[in-house]
Design an enzyme around this catalytic site. Structure first.
Site, PDB file in Angstrom:
ATOM      1  N   TYR A  21      -0.997  22.800 -47.286  1.00  0.00           N
ATOM      2  CA  TYR A  21      -1.466  22.704 -45.905  1.00  0.00           C
ATOM      3  C   TYR A  21      -2.915  23.167 -45.722  1.00  0.00           C
ATOM      4  O   TYR A  21      -3.423  24.009 -46.456  1.00  0.00           O
ATOM      5  CB  TYR A  21      -0.578  23.555 -44.995  1.00  0.00           C
ATOM      6  CG  TYR A  21       0.469  22.779 -44.233  1.00  0.00           C
ATOM      7  CD1 TYR A  21       1.758  23.271 -44.060  1.00  0.00           C
ATOM      8  CD2 TYR A  21       0.180  21.542 -43.666  1.00  0.00           C
ATOM      9  CE1 TYR A  21       2.720  22.551 -43.347  1.00  0.00           C
ATOM     10  CE2 TYR A  21       1.131  20.814 -42.960  1.00  0.00           C
ATOM     11  CZ  TYR A  21       2.392  21.326 -42.805  1.00  0.00           C
ATOM     12  OH  TYR A  21       3.349  20.620 -42.106  1.00  0.00           O
TER      13      TYR A  21
ATOM     14  N   ASP B 207       0.942  33.219 -44.307  1.00  0.00           N
ATOM     15  CA  ASP B 207      -0.282  32.783 -44.978  1.00  0.00           C
ATOM     16  C   ASP B 207      -1.425  33.776 -44.909  1.00  0.00           C
ATOM     17  O   ASP B 207      -2.353  33.696 -45.701  1.00  0.00           O
ATOM     18  CB  ASP B 207      -0.714  31.409 -44.461  1.00  0.00           C
ATOM     19  CG  ASP B 207       0.187  30.290 -45.015  1.00  0.00           C
ATOM     20  OD1 ASP B 207       0.585  29.409 -44.246  1.00  0.00           O
ATOM     21  OD2 ASP B 207       0.507  30.333 -46.225  1.00  0.00           O
TER      22      ASP B 207
ATOM     23  N   HIS C 235       7.632  21.937 -36.080  1.00  0.00           N
ATOM     24  CA  HIS C 235       7.141  20.721 -36.719  1.00  0.00           C
ATOM     25  C   HIS C 235       8.260  19.981 -37.421  1.00  0.00           C
ATOM     26  O   HIS C 235       8.689  20.352 -38.521  1.00  0.00           O
ATOM     27  CB  HIS C 235       6.025  21.108 -37.710  1.00  0.00           C
ATOM     28  CG  HIS C 235       5.307  19.938 -38.286  1.00  0.00           C
ATOM     29  ND1 HIS C 235       4.359  20.065 -39.270  1.00  0.00           N
ATOM     30  CD2 HIS C 235       5.374  18.605 -38.016  1.00  0.00           C
ATOM     31  CE1 HIS C 235       3.888  18.864 -39.586  1.00  0.00           C
ATOM     32  NE2 HIS C 235       4.483  17.957 -38.834  1.00  0.00           N
TER      33      HIS C 235
END
Lengths: 678, 678
Positions: free
Chosen positions: A400, A316, A619
């Site tokens: 996100y 990211d 996650h």
């Protein structure tokens, strides 16, 4: 206002324009598109004397040149375009370096994503496939473009964008389309051509295939289950009473441009397109602690093994830019209290400065008790409250959100807190089916397992630039050893080693393994040991992908929790400078390997070192993360270890009712009585 | 006010008096001293139907009896006294059990400590030894009595108290005498006789000896270095501006006696002499989560192997009582905002109720962002702030303070936060010397290494009382396995097992090992998996002492981070009920071993189970911990895992400027402008 721009300051709007104006002539007639115009931070050997003068309150003998790093793409006549990086000396008004980055790609931004979506939806074959899905009449189709995470199946020198399809069932722009992943996938080329179209696996053992299946109407959900936007949901609870923070005498921090001072702390605030918030020359009470602190990279790989899902693995920062995607914090009421905002500056594709307002917020917060002691003999209690300073940014990367906070304490500690929130990325599944690498969050919707791996880059200057990394463990003393006096079996000591060479290290709480950044040349006069700062790591699983996978080879930093390198100018990114469609070999492990036999670069004892901490979360979604995820918190700390000669917060004023103005609540009634005696 | 007392409520003052009145006749003429009069919580099999009725809003068919647990000591005529425990049925007005606890000892309290100090200082031989120390004229000598941690050298059936000597150099009652540990040590018997006197080792290889050495005047420190009390220190910094919390509409919580409701949470607040704050019948939105939550024990063993220092190993709950030593939070301004206090009740030695005012404070706190999403297509941001409810207690145990917070979130999570603060325990050392098990914090003063180990007892009732413990790990899928489709090497799945028998388990973040308390009888309709709550452990080193040491044998809970047992009434303390001078074999491991072959007690799958989490810190002091320690934070969490059908905080109102009333700060000036648009 002074015309002096501090060497750590981000480029000003006029500097951005100036850089563009100096670069344009080199691409005359080629329609250059400016991707990046950002500060190229000065070499450290130039900054050290500059900072030394600044710390002494004297004018610097020499000011490092203001240099811009510029990234430009130029479209190709018939084939792919070209990608260039240039360095522009703004003082000399000259381009001093120009590099054609063959095979590399710039970040992907929302305007390109919109162009990809438009091209995708405008393609007739796509429309034909959509028709075969027999979607409900109210549906509108969304394309969510993602960077293509290298999987070895395609030529990565050409930019390819993955298109994941979703739909909105209601005609509201904020409807949660992630609730309706569609059985369609496409690839779009650099030239905005749809190059491949296929259908996705809906069961564990299915593979990519050609046959469209009509949308299963049983997958239609109630809005109550699928929506997060307040306009699309039942009314909110009314039980939460307002909570406000007041500071009648104003905040305790002072800012002068990008220079921030608060409770013996001082630092320069930086901001750039890729890392977002960066902190420079972090000092405490006039002593140097950290030359630079920043989030250096993050990686979010998904654990679904079936093609094309291994292409979901987002860098990211490198792919998208934590600065570019930073939220305007004023619009969202993301901070509470007395708030100072800092703006960032980016560029338009034509090289004009683009303001990113309020991308950093700065405010104080009460963090409970700092220290307390009650003398049980006199019953005299002394309490001080912990006031912290928070510097916050938030990024949105498609589905996100990530909230990044630096927190400074009156105990001279720093904490870096990451919160993950926003919406899970989803894929489709047949109703009633399960997969072992995902959680069903709605009928026909699976949220695949994935990891969030962050890397915090810590460039220390603990009382100077010659630092070492001491790794210490706590060990029980042996019993039944005639050479060791431990008759009751309760003794324990510490053992430590100082790391000599660059490399990656692991955490081990079972041994109380501690990582201390020390200055061996400065001995604490009381303890007799080197001054230092200790890392308080966040314990988490490292990268699960196989070491030979592209995920592992491209990220590298996910292999170990703590890395140590010798400082190199411009060595800022542990997965390499160009992550978009990278193929590996550019990260921190490769850099270390390349110079492992060169002691002038590989030795890290009593040298200018950099520490990189990898942490995050594996996650495996739970339904409570749906349709929007309550924030999951991960925290890293840095605290002094025999750096001072006592508790640095000893002179914090005691907590008093006069200052706190707390209010007594008696059995549901707010009585207004004073809370405490002091 | 109703005369109904909830079965979980602590004993009322009149119940305390009643219990004493019922017990006194059994010890007529023996001068009984009441140590404890506390609630004996009802057996769970009686509480379950009672709570079920309560949850349904119906009157209970039967209310469990109110029973008091009473501990009494009676002095011996010539030898040691006797220690009794009794159960008193207050409804029946009858003593229903009486036990002589031979060889056991009650807790040590400050009045006994004062008596010990007086006896010590009043002893002529002690005064003679003090004289030999040739202390400065201004010195006054302090005795700090400590419980004797069993070391195998003495008969533990007799109470012995260790006396550690310190001095004040200035005549101020709040002077930090820990800065001046003296070369003297004594043992005092139950009958307040000094039984042994010796001098302490001052170097690594010294041992206990008979020869006093005069106090080394070079050890005299500046008050600036040694003192923490504001009256003895330079003026405080003046840079900290006030920070206040206002809630113009009052707090969001409601209390009715000891029953607390806040944001879909409900619970009963308990409090007792030993555990301090206990929480009962913790429910969320009407669903049962936890039957009971409490700090069950803590252990602070020191790592100096030389006699007599292995006698420093404190069970601060069992030996001293976290309730008895709870601070009055109103006096110290320990909480901020709108605060509700709860009182506790103890007993005097003559059996009169003794009020412990304001031992628990309850207030809200803002904890940053709960969840956020910005639709990048519309730029519409939705933000909710996280409001948490804090229940706080603080204990002072001689030199140390511990702050214990339960925090409840709108995401249906619970966090338990421990902060260690207060003053390091010190010992003497020769100037210039070092020891490998301590840090020199002042000339001639060493702070020995030690551990803080806490044990949080979690008695779950996740959607009912039949629960299981599922241990899950995240594993990479194999590569090059023809049976497994993982062509890109990125796949990962989870594997889990459900624990069948009582025992101790370890943490392993490298495998993302997760501990989920589940109800296998209640399947989540969306995920298809059992509802549950997941433990977010605090990773720390377990007990360092050798397994055969008394420290290990007496504590037991320090061997593993997670224990699971089958619920047993009154099985509350993982190091046993009587820790004072215990000799081992009474803790959780021994209890498990004793019933390991009895499936009716040892099986823990789909049963009424209890989870015990051991965590803490290996504390090797740093100079910043001196003269008073900035709080060190340790946090444990519990969060829903597929318990709900979505984000439980989805209906939390969005964050707005109208409610937040944040204030914009512009370049040092407080402008008063509104902070955000929403």
């Amino acid at each position: 206002m002074s015309s002096f721009t501090h060497p750590f300051n981000p480029l000003t709007p006029s500097e951005i324009s100036k850089a563009a104006a100096l670069v344009c002539p080199l691409f005359a007639g080629q329609s250059p598109s400016f991707r990046v115009i950002t500060l190229r931070e000065p070499p450290k050997h130039e900054m050290i004397p500059f900072l030394a003068s600044e710390h002494r309150g004297e004018p610097a003998a020499a000011r490092p040149a203001r240099v811009a790093r510029v990234q430009v793409t130029v479209p190709g006549d018939s084939g792919p375009g070209k990608f260039f990086e240039l360095l522009v000396d703004l003082d000399q008004r000259a381009v001093v370096r120009r590099e054609h980055l063959a095979g590399k790609h710039p970040y992907i931004d929302s305007s390109y994503m919109k162009a990809v979506e438009k091209a995708c939806l405008g393609d007739q074959r796509i429309q034909a496939e959509i028709n075969k899905l027999e979607l409900p009449p109210s549906a509108s189709v969304i394309v969510e473009p993602w960077a293509y995470a290298t999987d070895g199946l395609n030529d990565m020198s050409q930019r390819t964008t993955m298109c994941w399809f979703y739909m909105r069932l209601v005609s509201n722009e904020d409807a949660n389309y992630y609730a309706y992943p569609l059985d369609l996938c496409a690839e779009v080329s650099e030239q905005l051509q749809v190059t491949k179209i296929y259908h996705l696996p809906s069961t564990k053992d299915e593979r990519i295939h050609e046959d469209a299946k009509p949308f299963d109407r049983r997958k239609i959900q109630s809005m109550d289950a699928s929506e997060y936007h307040p306009n699309l949901r039942p009314p909110r609870r009314t039980t939460v009473k307002p909570y406000q923070v007041v500071q009648p005498e104003g905040p305790s921090f002072k800012t002068r441009g990008n220079f921030l001072q608060w409770e013996k702390w001082s630092m320069h605030i930086g901001f750039n397109y890729r890392e977002g918030l960066t902190l420079h020359d972090v000092c405490y009470d006039g002593r140097s602690l950290f030359y630079r602190l920043s989030l250096a990279e993050m990686f979010v790989p998904y654990g679904d093994p079936r093609a094309p899902f291994p292409r979901k693995a987002a860098f990211d920062l490198g792919n998208d830019g934590a600065g570019i995607n930073a939220n305007n914090l004023r619009l969202g009421c993301d901070c509470l209290g007395l708030i100072r905002y800092f703006d960032g500056w980016h560029t338009t594709s034509s090289g004009e400065p683009l303001k990113m307002p309020n991308v950093v917020c700065c405010h104080e917060q009460d963090d409970g008790i700092l220290w307390k002691h009650t003398n049980f003999r006199t019953n005299n209690a002394v309490v001080t409250r912990s006031r912290i300073l928070v510097l916050q940014t938030i990024i949105t990367v498609s589905n996100y959100e990530y909230i990044f906070n630096f927190q400074f304490g009156q105990d001279a500690s720093i904490h870096y807190e990451v919160r993950a929130t926003g919406i899970l990325s989803t894929a489709l599944i047949n109703i009633g089916d399960r997969v072992p690498w995902g959680t069903v969050v709605a009928p026909g919707v699976v949220a695949p397992y994935h990891q969030h791996l962050f890397n915090l880059r810590i460039d220390p200057a603990v009382d100077g630039h010659s630092n070492s990394l001491q790794v210490e463990e706590s060990n029980p003393m042996p019993v039944n050893d005639p050479m060791v006096h431990n008759p009751f079996g309760v003794g324990y000591t510490t053992s430590s080693q100082i790391i000599g060479k660059e490399g990656g290290l692991d955490l081990d709480f079972t041994k109380n393994r501690s990582f201390k950044i020390i200055n061996e040349n400065v001995i604490n006069p009381i303890t007799g040991t080197p001054v230092g700062f200790k890392l308080l790591p966040s314990y988490s699983q490292m990268l699960l992908s196989h070491p030979q996978s592209y995920h592992a080879r491209r990220s590298e930093f996910g292999e170990h929790a703590v890395w140590i390198t010798r400082y190199q100018d411009d060595e800022l990114f542990p997965a390499g400078r160009h992550t978009m469609q990278s193929t590996g070999g550019d990260g921190i492990a490769s850099a270390i390997k390349a110079r492992q036999h060169d002691a002038s670069k590989a030795s890290v004892r009593n040298e200018d070192i950099v520490i990189w901490h990898t942490f995050g979360s594996t996650h495996n979604p739970r339904i409570e993360d749906w349709p929007v995820m309550p924030s999951e918190k991960m925290t890293v700390g840095l605290k002094p270890a025999n750096f001072f000669t006592g508790n640095p917060g000893l002179d914090v004023p005691v907590s008093t009712q006069e200052k706190n103005k707390s209010v007594l609540v008696e059995n549901d009634a707010q009585s207004g009585s004073v809370c405490c005696r002091l």
